[in-house]
Design an enzyme around this catalytic site. Structure first.
Site, short mmCIF file in Angstrom:
data_model
loop_
_atom_site.label_atom_id
_atom_site.label_comp_id
_atom_site.label_asym_id
_atom_site.label_seq_id
_atom_site.Cartn_x
_atom_site.Cartn_y
_atom_site.Cartn_z
N ARG A 121 73.51 -86.17 76.08
CA ARG A 121 74.23 -85.42 75.03
C ARG A 121 73.93 -85.93 73.62
NH1 ARG A 121 78.31 -86.06 78.80
NH2 ARG A 121 78.69 -84.20 80.03
N LYS A 143 65.93 -79.15 62.54
CA LYS A 143 65.63 -78.11 63.53
C LYS A 143 64.73 -78.73 64.60
CE LYS A 143 65.74 -73.68 61.13
NZ LYS A 143 64.91 -72.52 60.80
N GLU A 185 52.50 -75.42 53.00
CA GLU A 185 53.95 -75.61 52.94
C GLU A 185 54.38 -76.28 51.62
OE1 GLU A 185 55.72 -74.08 55.11
OE2 GLU A 185 54.38 -73.88 56.84
N LYS A 227 62.96 -79.44 50.23
CA LYS A 227 63.46 -79.07 51.56
C LYS A 227 64.86 -79.67 51.76
CE LYS A 227 63.12 -77.90 56.11
NZ LYS A 227 62.30 -77.84 57.30
N GLU A 237 71.18 -72.53 58.37
CA GLU A 237 70.45 -71.30 58.04
C GLU A 237 71.33 -70.07 58.14
OE1 GLU A 237 66.37 -71.22 59.38
OE2 GLU A 237 66.20 -69.10 58.89
N ARG A 241 68.82 -71.05 53.43
CA ARG A 241 67.72 -71.79 54.10
C ARG A 241 66.58 -70.87 54.50
NH1 ARG A 241 68.20 -76.75 58.52
NH2 ARG A 241 65.97 -76.88 58.93
N ASN A 245 61.26 -69.44 54.62
CA ASN A 245 60.33 -68.56 55.35
C ASN A 245 59.42 -67.77 54.42
OD1 ASN A 245 61.26 -69.24 57.91
ND2 ASN A 245 62.99 -67.83 57.73
N HIS A 248 56.16 -66.36 55.53
CA HIS A 248 56.12 -66.51 56.98
C HIS A 248 56.26 -65.19 57.74
CE1 HIS A 248 56.24 -70.67 55.92
NE2 HIS A 248 56.31 -71.08 57.16
N HIS A 252 53.40 -65.16 60.22
CA HIS A 252 53.57 -65.21 61.67
C HIS A 252 52.89 -64.02 62.34
CE1 HIS A 252 57.33 -67.97 61.48
NE2 HIS A 252 56.22 -68.65 61.56
N HIS A 264 47.86 -72.04 61.22
CA HIS A 264 49.17 -71.68 60.68
C HIS A 264 49.15 -71.65 59.14
CE1 HIS A 264 53.55 -71.64 60.34
NE2 HIS A 264 53.46 -72.66 59.52
N1 LIG Z 1 61.37 -78.13 62.84
C1 LIG Z 1 60.96 -77.48 61.77
O1 LIG Z 1 61.72 -77.26 60.83
C2 LIG Z 1 59.54 -77.02 61.72
C3 LIG Z 1 59.00 -76.54 60.51
C4 LIG Z 1 57.65 -76.18 60.48
C5 LIG Z 1 56.87 -76.30 61.62
N2 LIG Z 1 57.43 -76.75 62.78
C6 LIG Z 1 56.63 -76.91 63.99
O2 LIG Z 1 55.63 -77.88 63.73
C7 LIG Z 1 54.55 -77.68 64.63
C8 LIG Z 1 53.25 -77.82 63.87
O3 LIG Z 1 53.17 -79.13 63.36
P1 LIG Z 1 51.80 -79.77 62.87
O4 LIG Z 1 51.11 -78.82 61.98
O5 LIG Z 1 52.10 -81.14 62.39
O6 LIG Z 1 50.93 -79.78 64.22
P2 LIG Z 1 50.69 -80.89 65.34
O7 LIG Z 1 51.88 -81.69 65.59
O8 LIG Z 1 50.08 -80.18 66.48
O9 LIG Z 1 49.59 -81.82 64.67
C9 LIG Z 1 48.33 -81.28 64.37
C10 LIG Z 1 47.21 -82.13 64.98
O10 LIG Z 1 47.06 -83.32 64.24
C11 LIG Z 1 47.11 -84.47 65.11
N3 LIG Z 1 47.67 -85.55 64.28
C12 LIG Z 1 48.94 -85.81 63.98
N4 LIG Z 1 48.99 -86.79 63.07
C13 LIG Z 1 47.73 -87.17 62.82
C14 LIG Z 1 47.14 -88.12 61.95
N5 LIG Z 1 47.87 -88.84 61.12
N6 LIG Z 1 45.79 -88.23 61.96
C15 LIG Z 1 45.01 -87.45 62.76
N7 LIG Z 1 45.51 -86.52 63.58
C16 LIG Z 1 46.86 -86.38 63.59
C17 LIG Z 1 47.96 -84.00 66.24
O11 LIG Z 1 47.74 -84.78 67.39
C18 LIG Z 1 47.46 -82.56 66.41
O12 LIG Z 1 46.25 -82.54 67.12
C19 LIG Z 1 54.76 -76.31 65.26
O13 LIG Z 1 55.18 -76.46 66.59
C20 LIG Z 1 55.87 -75.70 64.43
O14 LIG Z 1 56.68 -74.81 65.17
C21 LIG Z 1 58.74 -77.12 62.83
#
Ligand SMILES: NC(=O)c1ccc[n+]([C@@H]2O[C@H](COP(=O)([O-])OP(=O)(O)OC[C@H]3O[C@@H](n4cnc5c(N)ncnc54)[C@H](O)[C@@H]3O)[C@@H](O)[C@H]2O)c1
Length: 357
Positions: A121, A143, A185, A227, A237, A241, A245, A248, A252, A264
């Protein structure tokens, strides 16, 4: 090192941003009153790069660090992988006071965050974001989620971390594509909230892209602060918040119409400019501001035009977007750089025109 404070009623926390802060993790956790065992969730790529440095920092301060590894990739944001992690946590006798450290990009942050929110939990969560996107966006605001079938982030929670440790040195190992994903972003945060930060990006993007440490720290700081401010005003949200988007709705749709072959950040960049064009065509956003937006996106190395996908197919994809309210497509539009508003009064012919540029 710079600090951003996220002020929320019962669970405020700090974001520590700087060069080398990863190596102070043990010390920072001790300061927060943690002791004993901690569990790091990461993937093989990030573990190889930063796992040892993190582990050393923890053992130096008397912690026992256990690493749970999941394969790399978005498909790991699943209940199956979460199930394997629960199993690992139980196997290592993790307790309610055992912190989970999410070391990686947004995928690891969302997945480990979801596991932290639900195991026993809820156990303490520390975000250690290592991509630019995760540092300025996903690690902040609580999130956490996994995907379910084709539905992205379908199962999740609002679960704030106890601390975010943002080491800008980790950005040195990102591919230019991953860095550009995060820059989309960063640009978004400036467009929706802070015209001075946008001007800062106009002046400094080249040096930021060449990873100048001082400028990079300032950029991550300013973007993370935006942020944090938005999340403070609307944690769950319910209104404001959703301006995060911006770009987006169309972004998307482009991603899904390209069967997720498009990055992305690239899709968001096209979406941000298309939203700007719609505002301009509606007589809200000045042409000069639209031109500035286009220039910054180009300078960041991001695309500004739709690829060979049909606009109609995109509109269909948008209609399936979860931001659709009562059959209308919901848009965040720019009034000027630094000010946006939410509307569902966008004519679909305008969307088509905006997509083809
Ligand atoms: N929670 C939220 O508010 C929120 C907001 C935006 C996006 N997201 C989520 O985030 C995800 C995308 O995140 P992302 O773009 O970081 O992708 P990711 O986590 O897949 O990382 C991208 C790639 O970079 C590699 N990597 C990570 N750090 C590294 C480093 N320092 N050096 C070399 N390689 C590295 C990872 O292994 C991966 O292959 C999606 O699932 C999306 O839904 C969440």
């Amino acid at each position: 090192m710079k600090k951003v404070k996220v002020r929320l009623n019962s669970h405020s926390y700090e974001i520590h941003i700087g060069s080398g802060v990863l190596r102070q993790t043990g010390h920072q956790l001790k300061e927060l009153g943690f002791a004993g065992k901690v569990v790091i969730i990461t993937n093989p790529i990030v573990k190889k790069l930063y796992g040892n440095a993190l582990k050393q920092s923890l053992t130096k301060d008397g912690f026992t660090a256990i690493i749970l590894e999941v394969p790399d990739g978005e498909e790991q944001k699943s209940l199956e992988t979460a199930g394997r992690l629960y199993h690992g946590l139980t196997g290592h006798y993790a307790e309610r006071t055992t912190p989970i450290l999410a070391l990686g990009g947004g995928v690891i942050g969302d997945l480990a965050g979801f596991v932290a929110a639900t195991y026993l939990r809820g156990v303490p969560l520390i975000q250690i974001p290592t991509t630019l996107l995760a540092q300025v966006d996903s690690s902040i605001g609580g999130k956490v989620a996994v995907n379910h079938g084709q539905l992205k982030n379908e199962i999740g929670a609002f679960y704030q971390p106890r601390l975010v440790i943002t080491d800008i040195d980790t950005l040195k190992t990102l591919t230019p594509k991953e860095f550009a994903n995060g820059l989309a972003e960063v640009i978004k945060s400036a467009v929706i909230w802070d015209k001075e930060f946008f001007a800062y990006l106009e002046r400094n993007l080249d040096q930021i892209k060449s990873l100048d440490a001082r400028l990079l720290e300032e950029t991550v700081f300013r973007s993370a602060k935006i942020k944090a401010e938005i999340v403070e005003k609307d944690e769950r949200e319910l209104g404001l918040r959703s301006i995060l988007n911006y770009g987006h709705t169309i972004g998307h749709a482009i991603e899904s119409a390209s069967d997720f072959k498009m990055e992305h950040g690239e899709a968001i960049a096209i979406g941000m400019l298309a939203a700007g064009r719609i505002s301009n065509q509606m007589g809200i956003l000045d042409q000069s501001e639209l031109n500035r937006l286009k220039c910054v996106i180009e300078k960041a190395g991001l695309p500004t035009k739709i690829p060979s996908l049909k606009a109609k197919r995109l509109i269909q994809a948008m209609e399936h977007d979860k931001k659709v309210l009562k059959g209308k497509i919901r848009f965040v539009l720019a009034r000027s750089i630094g000010t946006v508003f939410i509307t569902d009064e966008v004519n679909s012919s305008l969307i088509e025109q905006a997509l083809v540029g």
